[in-house]
Enzyme design. Structure first.
Site, PDB file in Angstrom:
ATOM      1  N   LEU A  87      52.569  89.856  22.223  1.00  0.00           N
ATOM      2  CA  LEU A  87      51.794  90.882  21.525  1.00  0.00           C
ATOM      3  C   LEU A  87      51.226  91.844  22.561  1.00  0.00           C
ATOM      4  CD1 LEU A  87      49.761  88.686  18.981  1.00  0.00           C
ATOM      5  CD2 LEU A  87      51.789  90.065  18.485  1.00  0.00           C
ATOM      6  N   ASP A  88      51.058  93.104  22.176  1.00  0.00           N
ATOM      7  CA  ASP A  88      50.400  94.070  23.046  1.00  0.00           C
ATOM      8  C   ASP A  88      48.983  93.596  23.352  1.00  0.00           C
ATOM      9  OD1 ASP A  88      52.671  95.671  22.802  1.00  0.00           O
ATOM     10  OD2 ASP A  88      51.825  96.825  21.134  1.00  0.00           O
ATOM     11  N   ARG A  89      48.437  94.064  24.460  1.00  0.00           N
ATOM     12  CA  ARG A  89      47.099  93.654  24.898  1.00  0.00           C
ATOM     13  C   ARG A  89      46.069  93.761  23.768  1.00  0.00           C
ATOM     14  NH1 ARG A  89      44.054  93.339  29.601  1.00  0.00           N
ATOM     15  NH2 ARG A  89      45.904  93.768  30.866  1.00  0.00           N
ATOM     16  N   THR A 146      46.608  94.024  20.481  1.00  0.00           N
ATOM     17  CA  THR A 146      47.023  93.469  19.189  1.00  0.00           C
ATOM     18  C   THR A 146      46.631  92.000  19.170  1.00  0.00           C
ATOM     19  OG1 THR A 146      48.880  95.011  18.985  1.00  0.00           O
ATOM     20  CG2 THR A 146      48.977  93.008  17.659  1.00  0.00           C
ATOM     21  N   ARG A 186      53.709 100.339  15.572  1.00  0.00           N
ATOM     22  CA  ARG A 186      52.883 101.487  15.960  1.00  0.00           C
ATOM     23  C   ARG A 186      53.681 102.786  15.887  1.00  0.00           C
ATOM     24  NH1 ARG A 186      50.462  99.328  21.582  1.00  0.00           N
ATOM     25  NH2 ARG A 186      49.236 101.266  21.462  1.00  0.00           N
TER      26      ARG A 186
END
EC number: 5.4.99.-
Length: 295
Positions: free
Chosen positions: A130-132, A134, A231
């Site tokens: 996951l993105d930082r 998220t 996104r």
């Protein structure tokens, strides 16, 4: 790992393992790294001839953990765990993996510490990231075999990922599929854009679950797994995620990160065939955002 030899299975032990999706590196691990194969409680080698009904136990050789990921103590919200893989609920504001020359704490560092404290191999096999900023469910395999088995089902019906996002505007139609190719932004390599010439096919299903005066909460299902897919797709249809400064260039006073959360995983366990439905409830900052949007 345990197997029972079926009538339809290959009967030479090595061929049986290949049929069960063991990779060449995993076979090499068994042969050269003190791995062991027991058939009916007796140690056997690759050329052993199996019979229907034989009980097999596979003990993989020790994997050498990478020095690039240091074990670091930290809080871990474990949602599911067995001897094959681990599912955790990641908070926002922490990366999945360390970047090169980065010494800050990430989920991989915390998971490595957790596994070593339990006396398990600390080799990190990240299945989903996951993105930082998220939050939500992330999957780590505990060995290379489990990793390869999960990787094979990652984008099929046996591994379904669902997210909740709060986006700007009221989405119309209220449900549908975004099917737009995603490529690397030629000006900023860390970003992604819709690219009809060089982009990879990317598909996201969405459904509105709550509507606010000028925002919507939507549930999304990924059919492909591109970087920043949700996104980019939400921005492309005119409804960027609230708080997503990277893709809106708009500072959002109501929340300090993109309002995106991996809320559910439906996994058919690739070894046991058990159906898992794992969930992580909406984190506090997104719950607070909903309350503010409701007025």
């Amino acid at each position: 790992m345990k197997f029972t030899v079926q009538e339809s299975d290959k009967k030479i032990l090595r061929k049986f393992l290949v049929q069960k999706k063991f990779s060449n590196s995993q076979l090499s691990n068994l042969k050269n790294n003190d791995g062991m194969i027991f058939v009916n409680h007796k140690l056997r080698h690759f050329d052993f001839k199996l019979k229907t009904g034989d009980q097999m136990l596979i003990v993989m050789g020790e994997e050498t953990p990478s020095d690039l990921i240091k074990p670091m103590e930290g809080q871990l919200d474990v949602v599911f765990e067995d001897k094959y893989f681990l599912v955790i609920n990641k908070p926002p504001g922490i990366a999945s993996l360390p970047a090169k020359a980065r010494t800050s704490k990430t989920m991989a560092n915390i998971v490595k510490y957790y596994l070593q404290q339990k006396g398990e191999n600390g080799t990190i096999h990240l299945v989903t990231r996951l993105d930082r900023d998220t939050s939500g469910l992330m999957v780590f395999a505990k060995n290379s075999y489990a990793h390869s088995m999960l990787d094979q089902i990652l984008h099929g019906d046996h591994f379904q990922k669902y997210y909740l996002a709060i986006v700007y505007g009221q989405v119309s139609p209220s449900e549908g599929k975004v099917d737009l190719p995603i490529g690397i932004d030629p000006d900023e390599f860390y970003k992604r854009v819709i690219d009809y010439e060089k982009g990879k096919q990317s598909q996201t299903l969405y459904r509105t679950v709550e509507t606010f005066s000028d925002a919507s909460m939507i549930k999304l299902k990924l059919l492909t797994g591109r970087t920043h897919q949700i996104r980019v797709h939400m921005k492309a249809i005119g409804h960027p995620i609230i708080g997503d400064f990277m893709y809106t260039k708009h500072a959002e006073p109501l929340i300090n990160r993109q309002a995106l959360h991996c809320t559910e995983l439906k996994i058919v366990h690739p070894v046991t065939n058990e159906t898992l439905d794992l969930t992580a409830s909406l984190p506090q900052d997104m719950t607070d955002l909903c309350q503010k949007l409701r007025g």
